[in-house]
Design an enzyme around this catalytic site. Structure first.
Site, PDB file in Angstrom:
ATOM      1  N   SER A  20       0.824  -1.215   0.000  1.00 59.68           N
ATOM      2  CA  SER A  20       0.000   0.000   0.000  1.00 59.68           C
ATOM      3  C   SER A  20       0.858   1.267   0.000  1.00 59.68           C
ATOM      4  O   SER A  20       1.837   1.363   0.746  1.00 59.68           O
ATOM      5  CB  SER A  20      -0.907   0.023   1.232  1.00 59.68           C
ATOM      6  OG  SER A  20      -1.572   1.269   1.299  1.00 59.68           O
ATOM      7  N   LEU A  21       0.464   2.235  -0.822  1.00 59.50           N
ATOM      8  CA  LEU A  21       1.174   3.519  -0.863  1.00 59.50           C
ATOM      9  C   LEU A  21       0.558   4.524   0.107  1.00 59.50           C
ATOM     10  O   LEU A  21       1.069   5.632   0.271  1.00 59.50           O
ATOM     11  CB  LEU A  21       1.129   4.091  -2.288  1.00 59.50           C
ATOM     12  CG  LEU A  21       1.835   3.252  -3.363  1.00 59.50           C
ATOM     13  CD1 LEU A  21       1.644   3.889  -4.741  1.00 59.50           C
ATOM     14  CD2 LEU A  21       3.318   3.117  -3.056  1.00 59.50           C
ATOM     15  N   SER A  22      -0.542   4.132   0.755  1.00 64.46           N
ATOM     16  CA  SER A  22      -1.239   5.079   1.638  1.00 64.46           C
ATOM     17  C   SER A  22      -0.377   5.601   2.787  1.00 64.46           C
ATOM     18  O   SER A  22      -0.421   6.801   3.087  1.00 64.46           O
ATOM     19  CB  SER A  22      -2.526   4.456   2.186  1.00 64.46           C
ATOM     20  OG  SER A  22      -3.464   4.356   1.138  1.00 64.46           O
ATOM     21  N   LYS A  70     -14.056  -3.384   2.162  1.00 65.35           N
ATOM     22  CA  LYS A  70     -14.842  -2.152   1.964  1.00 65.35           C
ATOM     23  C   LYS A  70     -16.343  -2.341   2.184  1.00 65.35           C
ATOM     24  O   LYS A  70     -17.041  -1.386   2.512  1.00 65.35           O
ATOM     25  CB  LYS A  70     -14.603  -1.589   0.557  1.00 65.35           C
ATOM     26  CG  LYS A  70     -13.225  -0.976   0.386  1.00 65.35           C
ATOM     27  CD  LYS A  70     -13.088  -0.289  -0.959  1.00 65.35           C
ATOM     28  CE  LYS A  70     -11.673   0.255  -1.137  1.00 65.35           C
ATOM     29  NZ  LYS A  70     -11.531   1.074  -2.324  1.00 65.35           N
ATOM     30  N   ASP A 106     -13.627   7.335  -2.747  1.00 69.11           N
ATOM     31  CA  ASP A 106     -13.060   6.797  -3.994  1.00 69.11           C
ATOM     32  C   ASP A 106     -13.612   7.503  -5.239  1.00 69.11           C
ATOM     33  O   ASP A 106     -12.848   7.961  -6.094  1.00 69.11           O
ATOM     34  CB  ASP A 106     -13.363   5.298  -4.115  1.00 69.11           C
ATOM     35  CG  ASP A 106     -12.486   4.449  -3.207  1.00 69.11           C
ATOM     36  OD1 ASP A 106     -11.342   4.854  -2.922  1.00 69.11           O
ATOM     37  OD2 ASP A 106     -12.943   3.375  -2.786  1.00 69.11           O
ATOM     38  N   ALA A 131     -16.561  -4.602 -14.338  1.00 68.14           N
ATOM     39  CA  ALA A 131     -17.774  -4.455 -13.531  1.00 68.14           C
ATOM     40  C   ALA A 131     -17.521  -4.988 -12.124  1.00 68.14           C
ATOM     41  O   ALA A 131     -18.419  -5.478 -11.457  1.00 68.14           O
ATOM     42  CB  ALA A 131     -18.937  -5.199 -14.194  1.00 68.14           C
ATOM     43  N   GLU A 158     -22.831 -10.946 -17.639  1.00 69.95           N
ATOM     44  CA  GLU A 158     -23.906 -10.936 -16.626  1.00 69.95           C
ATOM     45  C   GLU A 158     -23.600  -9.948 -15.503  1.00 69.95           C
ATOM     46  O   GLU A 158     -24.503  -9.351 -14.928  1.00 69.95           O
ATOM     47  CB  GLU A 158     -24.106 -12.330 -15.990  1.00 69.95           C
ATOM     48  CG  GLU A 158     -24.452 -13.445 -16.956  1.00 69.95           C
ATOM     49  CD  GLU A 158     -23.240 -13.981 -17.687  1.00 69.95           C
ATOM     50  OE1 GLU A 158     -22.385 -14.592 -17.039  1.00 69.95           O
ATOM     51  OE2 GLU A 158     -23.134 -13.776 -18.921  1.00 69.95           O
ATOM     52  N   GLY A 242      -4.052   5.824 -12.701  1.00 71.84           N
ATOM     53  CA  GLY A 242      -4.844   5.880 -11.475  1.00 71.84           C
ATOM     54  C   GLY A 242      -4.174   6.553 -10.288  1.00 71.84           C
ATOM     55  O   GLY A 242      -4.760   6.607  -9.202  1.00 71.84           O
TER      56      GLY A 242
HETATM   57  P1  ATR Z   1     -12.546  -8.073  -8.289  1.00 75.85           P
HETATM   58  O1  ATR Z   1     -12.274  -8.861  -7.046  1.00 75.85           O
HETATM   59  O2  ATR Z   1     -12.826  -6.597  -8.026  1.00 75.85           O
HETATM   60  O3  ATR Z   1     -13.584  -8.704  -9.181  1.00 75.85           O
HETATM   61  P2  ATR Z   1     -10.548  -8.803 -10.319  1.00 75.85           P
HETATM   62  O4  ATR Z   1     -10.730 -10.269 -10.253  1.00 75.85           O
HETATM   63  O5  ATR Z   1      -9.156  -8.305 -10.480  1.00 75.85           O
HETATM   64  O6  ATR Z   1     -11.118  -8.065  -9.038  1.00 75.85           O
HETATM   65  O7  ATR Z   1     -11.430  -8.297 -11.533  1.00 75.85           O
HETATM   66  C1  ATR Z   1     -11.871  -6.985 -11.634  1.00 75.85           C
HETATM   67  C2  ATR Z   1     -12.448  -6.801 -13.018  1.00 75.85           C
HETATM   68  O8  ATR Z   1     -11.402  -7.073 -13.948  1.00 75.85           O
HETATM   69  C3  ATR Z   1     -13.604  -7.722 -13.376  1.00 75.85           C
HETATM   70  O9  ATR Z   1     -14.528  -6.935 -14.090  1.00 75.85           O
HETATM   71  C4  ATR Z   1     -12.936  -8.761 -14.266  1.00 75.85           C
HETATM   72  O10 ATR Z   1     -13.790  -9.347 -15.223  1.00 75.85           O
HETATM   73  P3  ATR Z   1     -14.717 -10.632 -14.872  1.00 75.85           P
HETATM   74  O11 ATR Z   1     -15.899 -10.080 -14.166  1.00 75.85           O
HETATM   75  O12 ATR Z   1     -15.046 -11.231 -16.170  1.00 75.85           O
HETATM   76  O13 ATR Z   1     -13.863 -11.525 -14.008  1.00 75.85           O
HETATM   77  C5  ATR Z   1     -11.911  -7.907 -14.969  1.00 75.85           C
HETATM   78  N1  ATR Z   1     -10.797  -8.637 -15.562  1.00 75.85           N
HETATM   79  C6  ATR Z   1      -9.790  -9.247 -14.923  1.00 75.85           C
HETATM   80  N2  ATR Z   1      -8.912  -9.770 -15.820  1.00 75.85           N
HETATM   81  C7  ATR Z   1      -9.399  -9.466 -17.048  1.00 75.85           C
HETATM   82  C8  ATR Z   1      -8.960  -9.730 -18.375  1.00 75.85           C
HETATM   83  N3  ATR Z   1      -7.835 -10.416 -18.609  1.00 75.85           N
HETATM   84  N4  ATR Z   1      -9.699  -9.283 -19.419  1.00 75.85           N
HETATM   85  C9  ATR Z   1     -10.845  -8.584 -19.200  1.00 75.85           C
HETATM   86  N5  ATR Z   1     -11.316  -8.302 -17.959  1.00 75.85           N
HETATM   87  C10 ATR Z   1     -10.606  -8.744 -16.902  1.00 75.85           C
END
Ligand code: ATR
Length: 276
Positions: A20-22, A70, A106, A131, A158, A242
């Site tokens: 963490s950079l916080s 969170k 955020d 998403a 979905e 970011g």
């Molecule tokens: P979280 O726990 O917030 O879901 P994550 O697994 O890193 O964290 O994924 C966050 C987002 O990145 C999700 O929308 C994920 O898509 P899926 O819902 O289909 O899992 C997306 N994501 C991760 N790797 C990806 C990739 N290689 N291509 C496209 N989307 C990706």
């Protein structure tokens, strides 16, 4: 650091928390404001969250909350701000004389980081990739800031549809889940595609909808330029990572902890310390 009874204890909690950079950022804010405070990072698992929150209530001034807590942290709070309740997530907890109050900085931080770069979403066509947890609050915030349209594309469709339904019922804004336009004004990556171990992965296979009139934002800040941002820049787009969001949400959080306003130079000072 000389701790005494008056020293305000602050921390970021999460699992993992090592990178963490916080702490570095908030210590810079402490230095700038001259407050008598300390900021540490604490590794907290799902199992130790309840004990941690008791410690916050009895010993600390406030905490920042990161993944995976969170949402879970909300059950330990006495009060939750309207927007944190709307977004269903808390990233900042303030101890107000033993009452724990939850906030979410955020989305506000993300929006502020866009404005700093002259990017406004009002009346703009906005496209999100992803998403997951990071998308919902920012998506809602941009809807409330009157984006003309918001489209959410996710590998697992979905989840995008469920997010759209959630936002529709919360604030009445209709999210699209199909790419219908040849061009988007603001394109935002909230996926982990582009971050280790997916350094060479794009959130979407082709980038036809990006041109020199597009602002492309990646929530990832490590690496500072993802493959997605690099390709967008080559197409002439304005790009932003970011780091600005991280700093702006931190400034808003610090101001809540201390009930104060940080000086104008806080953003650049934090960037000098945690930017690379
Ligand atoms: P979280 O726990 O917030 O879901 P994550 O697994 O890193 O964290 O994924 C966050 C987002 O990145 C999700 O929308 C994920 O898509 P899926 O819902 O289909 O899992 C997306 N994501 C991760 N790797 C990806 C990739 N290689 N291509 C496209 N989307 C990706």
């Amino acid at each position: 650091m000389g701790l005494n009874d008056k020293t305000k204890r602050l921390a970021v909690i999460g699992d993992p928390i090592e990178h963490s950079l916080s702490p570095a950022m908030h210590r810079e804010f402490i230095k700038l404001s001259g407050d008598d405070a300390e900021y540490t990072k604490i590794h907290v698992t799902n199992k130790t969250l309840a004990d941690m929150m008791e410690k916050v209530r009895t010993q600390m001034c406030g905490i920042n909350v990161t993944a995976p807590h969170k949402v879970a942290v909300m059950e330990y709070l006495d009060e939750i701000s309207d927007d944190a309740r709307l977004f269903g997530a808390v990233n900042t907890v303030v101890n107000d004389s033993g009452r724990l109050i939850g906030y979410n900085t955020d989305a506000k931080g993300f929006y502020a980081s866009l404005l700093r770069e002259g990017i406004d979403v009002k009346d703009k066509e906005v496209l999100f990739f992803g998403a997951g947890g990071a998308t919902k609050s920012v998506c809602m915030y941009l809807a409330m800031k009157k984006a003309k349209s918001i489209t959410v594309i996710n590998r697992t469709k979905e989840k995008a549809i469920a997010l759209g339904e959630n936002i529709k019922s919360a604030i009445g804004y209709e999210i699209k889940t199909e790419m219908e336009l040849p061009h988007y004004d603001v394109v935002i990556n909230t996926t982990s595609a582009g971050m280790a171990p997916q350094l060479d992965v794009l959130p979407y296979a082709e980038l036809d909808f990006i041109d020199e009139n597009t602002a492309v934002v990646d929530m990832i800040y490590n690496p500072p330029e993802t493959k997605f941002l690099k390709l967008a820049k080559e197409k002439g787009a304005r790009t932003l990572n970011g780091l600005g969001m991280l700093i702006c949400q931190g400034i808003f959080a610090y101001e809540l902890f201390m009930d104060t306003k940080l000086p104008e130079g806080a953003f650049d000072a934090a960037k000098a310390v945690i930017g690379r």
